[in-house]
Write an enzyme that holds these catalytic residues in place. Structure first.
Site, PDB file in Angstrom:
ATOM      1  CG  HIS A   1      42.007  23.352  82.602  1.00 57.79           C
ATOM      2  ND1 HIS A   1      42.274  24.624  82.417  1.00 57.79           N
ATOM      3  CD2 HIS A   1      42.331  22.647  81.069  1.00 57.79           C
ATOM      4  CE1 HIS A   1      42.669  25.050  80.978  1.00 57.79           C
ATOM      5  NE2 HIS A   1      42.759  23.858  80.271  1.00 57.79           N
TER       6      HIS A   1
ATOM      7  CG  HIS B   1      39.430  23.948  77.307  1.00 58.78           C
ATOM      8  ND1 HIS B   1      40.027  23.025  76.149  1.00 58.78           N
ATOM      9  CD2 HIS B   1      40.427  24.488  77.758  1.00 58.78           C
ATOM     10  CE1 HIS B   1      41.178  22.913  76.478  1.00 58.78           C
ATOM     11  NE2 HIS B   1      41.681  23.854  77.361  1.00 58.78           N
TER      12      HIS B   1
ATOM     13  CD  GLU C   1      42.302  27.591  76.973  1.00 53.97           C
ATOM     14  OE1 GLU C   1      42.439  27.421  78.270  1.00 53.97           O
ATOM     15  OE2 GLU C   1      42.893  27.212  76.295  1.00 53.97           O
TER      16      GLU C   1
HETATM   17  C1  BGC Z   1      46.290  24.662  78.297  1.00 53.32           C
HETATM   18  C2  BGC Z   1      46.953  23.550  77.874  1.00 53.32           C
HETATM   19  C3  BGC Z   1      46.368  22.299  77.958  1.00 53.32           C
HETATM   20  C4  BGC Z   1      45.135  21.957  77.641  1.00 53.32           C
HETATM   21  C5  BGC Z   1      44.573  20.849  78.098  1.00 53.32           C
HETATM   22  C6  BGC Z   1      44.718  24.515  77.629  1.00 53.32           C
HETATM   23  O1  BGC Z   1      43.801  25.265  77.991  1.00 53.32           O
HETATM   24  O2  BGC Z   1      46.563  26.027  77.998  1.00 53.32           O
HETATM   25  O3  BGC Z   1      48.285  23.772  78.390  1.00 53.32           O
HETATM   26  O4  BGC Z   1      47.403  21.271  77.945  1.00 53.32           O
HETATM   27  O5  BGC Z   1      44.319  23.055  78.090  1.00 53.32           O
HETATM   28  O6  BGC Z   1      43.433  20.479  77.296  1.00 53.32           O
END
Ligand code: BGC
Length: 361
Positions: free
Chosen positions: A115, A189, A326
């Site tokens: 991310h 998110h 997402e």
């Molecule tokens: C991911 C997860 C990750 C999470 C973090 C998600 O978008 O797919 O693997 O742990 O974000 O908050």
């Protein structure tokens, strides 16, 4: 600002450690849909929608205070970038040059870039302004991600817009341009619980994902590069299916992430009319249809949440208290030449639209 019965207002909320003011925008329509978003991480801090009896409830997980968002490791409600999801070992090669990114996660003991790195787009203060158009009001966020930020090449000019429409939709528009070749993958998110952010888990929600295939992962949640059909597996959501029904099935692809945490390959479809996903809470009757222009959708069932995440109103968010849908390019695409490309070059424009349409049944 008022237009077509949809309003946008801005208010001072808090301040950054260096004193820069942080704002909170409120978008509202007469049908009872309300979205509050801050310029810190373009974070949606609340999304209030009526149930089948007209009772409004906040259906996204989050916190009460800016300080909690700053410490937030669960990416509650924010925009993630420059590259959403994982890049294996924090490395990729572009035009013959290898770039090393921050490694800030290690699922299954395998370090990766997650991310956007240590200080991703979610932990930055964006420029912002209210915007209106016929039938919608919104907020526009902008920031220039400098060359070298978190290891990425090239300056990237990014605009994210949140629009509330008179069709009970939240429309999210992402735009980016660069001055040197780079990679981009942006998403939102939000963790949804359509029963209410403080109403237990999402295991009783009914989910549909328009995907015949997914991209399986290794123990580090990195795609192996294969495509596998969902038919006959716990990942078949082609017709609405209760999330909790198969979530604990014996399947390696469920065990790696402790539940659902995979990228679905969205089917070819009329993207204006056919949703990428639908989500329904049978108790409140709230329904979400998600339309998307991206090739993939990560379904993450909030497996890494635990009650140490104290959310809005002091509510502890237990494991699977919310789920994320997402809209995205496939994880680790920069290392898989056959995946749809995430490379952006000078003169090109990255564009991605996601529409969240709310109704009841
Ligand atoms: C991911 C997860 C990750 C999470 C973090 C998600 O978008 O797919 O693997 O742990 O974000 O908050």
């Amino acid at each position: 600002m008022q237009r077509d019965q949809i309003s946008v207002s801005a208010a001072a909320w808090d301040q950054m450690r260096d004193g820069r003011p942080v704002r909170l925008y409120t978008l509202a329509n007469r049908a009872g849909l309300q979205v509050c978003a801050t310029d810190y991480g373009c974070t949606i801090v609340s999304l209030t929608a009526p149930d089948r009896d007209g009772q409004p409830t906040d259906v996204v997980l989050g916190y009460d205070r800016l300080a909690d968002y700053m410490a937030n490791s669960a990416y509650m409600g924010c925009v993630v970038g420059r590259y959403a999801n994982r890049i294996a070992a924090g490395r990729f090669t572009l035009d013959g040059r290898t770039y090393t990114l921050a490694t800030n996660s290690a699922s299954g003991g395998l370090p990766c870039h997650l991310h956007g790195g240590r200080v991703g787009f979610d932990k930055r203060l964006w420029e912002s302004e209210p915007v209106t158009e016929a039938g919608a009001a919104g907020v526009r966020f902008h920031r220039r991600s400098p060359d070298g930020e978190e290891g990425y090449p090239g300056n990237l000019d990014v605009t994210v817009e949140y629009w509330l429409t008179d069709r009970n939709e939240l429309r999210v528009e992402y735009d980016a341009t660069c001055d040197a070749p780079t990679v981009v993958n942006l998403t939102q998110h939000m963790y949804f619980n359509l029963g209410g952010h403080d109403r237990g888990t999402i295991l009783d929600h009914e989910l549909m994902i328009a995907a015949e295939r997914l991209t399986p992962v290794n123990a580090g949640l990195i795609p192996t590069g294969e495509y596998v059909p969902v038919a006959g597996t716990p990942f078949d959501f082609r017709t609405p299916t209760v999330v909790g029904l198969r979530i604990d099935a014996e399947h390696a692809q469920l065990q790696y992430g402790g539940g659902y945490d995979l990228n679905f390959v969205l089917d070819q479809r009329d993207i204006q009319r056919q949703p990428a996903a639908t989500l329904c809470d049978p108790t409140s009757g709230r329904r979400l249809e998600l339309f998307a222009t991206t090739p993939g959708l990560q379904f993450y069932s909030g497996n890494f949440l635990d009650s140490s995440h104290i959310g809005k109103g002091g509510h502890p968010y237990q494991r699977r208290a919310g789920l994320c849908l997402e809209t995205q390019h496939y994880p680790d695409s920069p290392n898989h030449a056959h995946f749809p490309s995430t490379v952006l070059r000078p003169g090109q424009q990255y564009r991605h639209t996601a529409v969240y349409r709310f109704s009841t049944r």
